[in-house]
Enzyme design. Structure first.
Site, mmCIF file in Angstrom:
data_model
loop_
_atom_site.group_PDB
_atom_site.id
_atom_site.type_symbol
_atom_site.label_atom_id
_atom_site.label_comp_id
_atom_site.label_asym_id
_atom_site.label_seq_id
_atom_site.Cartn_x
_atom_site.Cartn_y
_atom_site.Cartn_z
ATOM 1 N N GLY A 295 1.551 0.496 3.601
ATOM 2 C CA GLY A 295 1.091 0.661 2.235
ATOM 3 C C GLY A 295 1.020 -0.621 1.435
ATOM 4 O O GLY A 295 0.624 -0.613 0.274
ATOM 5 N N HIS A 296 1.371 -1.763 2.040
ATOM 6 C CA HIS A 296 1.418 -3.021 1.276
ATOM 7 C C HIS A 296 0.745 -4.135 2.047
ATOM 8 O O HIS A 296 1.424 -4.943 2.681
ATOM 9 C CB HIS A 296 2.872 -3.392 0.992
ATOM 10 C CG HIS A 296 3.047 -4.371 -0.120
ATOM 11 N ND1 HIS A 296 3.075 -5.730 0.056
ATOM 12 C CD2 HIS A 296 3.209 -4.185 -1.452
ATOM 13 C CE1 HIS A 296 3.270 -6.337 -1.095
ATOM 14 N NE2 HIS A 296 3.355 -5.419 -2.021
ATOM 15 N N PHE A 297 -0.456 -4.273 2.133
ATOM 16 C CA PHE A 297 -1.542 -3.475 1.599
ATOM 17 C C PHE A 297 -2.433 -3.082 2.760
ATOM 18 O O PHE A 297 -2.639 -3.922 3.643
ATOM 19 C CB PHE A 297 -2.359 -4.277 0.596
ATOM 20 C CG PHE A 297 -1.549 -4.760 -0.592
ATOM 21 C CD1 PHE A 297 -1.223 -3.878 -1.614
ATOM 22 C CD2 PHE A 297 -1.117 -6.076 -0.696
ATOM 23 C CE1 PHE A 297 -0.513 -4.305 -2.715
ATOM 24 C CE2 PHE A 297 -0.397 -6.512 -1.791
ATOM 25 C CZ PHE A 297 -0.098 -5.622 -2.800
ATOM 26 N N VAL B 289 0.798 -7.687 3.569
ATOM 27 C CA VAL B 289 1.584 -8.757 2.954
ATOM 28 C C VAL B 289 3.019 -8.245 2.802
ATOM 29 O O VAL B 289 3.231 -7.139 2.306
ATOM 30 C CB VAL B 289 1.011 -9.138 1.568
ATOM 31 C CG1 VAL B 289 1.902 -10.156 0.871
ATOM 32 C CG2 VAL B 289 -0.409 -9.662 1.681
#
Length: 151
Positions: free
Chosen positions: A49-51, A56
């Site tokens: 989820g990041h990203f 990252v």
């Protein structure tokens, strides 16, 4: 060459996967300095989820990795018996200079600035190769309570 491997780190820190963010300790000079390593892989759960499409490592997790390395330094400096808990009590002057991405090897350097029981103030710096990616002052408190969990 490792000074401490993952098994020994887990005997000190209460953190476990996916929140244990230190793979090994390369250097240890009690009461002064420590250098740890985190191998950043695409399999880290936070990358989903990041990203999506541009993974990252979250900055707060880089800070947490620095704090965990600082916790190992405090524990080993005290010659602690059992598993006292080291609590993060503050972060000052955090700066993020470059993204950390899958495949990076994060070198986590922590130097003691000041200590007065039970508090420790440390300067943390994270590098990828020779490039500074994050820095902050970390304050922690060492308690006598025992960490729970499994070894």
């Amino acid at each position: 060459m490792s000074v401490m491997d993952n098994v020994e780190i887990q005997s000190i820190l209460p953190h476990r996967y996916p929140f244990l963010l230190v793979d090994r300790i390369r250097e240890l000079d009690p009461d002064r300095r420590i250098v740890g390593i985190k191998n950043v892989t695409i399999n880290e759960p936070f990358f989903q989820g990041h990203f999506p499409g541009r993974p990252v490592m979250p900055g707060v997790l880089i800070l947490e990795a620095l704090a965990q390395v600082g916790g190992v330094l405090a524990f080993k400096s005290l010659g602690a018996v059992g598993r006292p808990v080291v609590y993060l009590t503050g972060i000052d002057g955090a700066k993020f200079r470059k993204p950390v991405v899958p495949g990076d090897i994060l070198r986590l350097e922590v130097d003691v600035l000041k200590k007065r029981a039970p508090f420790w103030k440390m300067q943390g710096r994270a590098f990828v190769e020779s490039e500074l990616v994050c820095e902050a002052e970390v304050t922690a408190m060492v308690t006598d309570e025992q960490a729970g969990g499994t070894k």
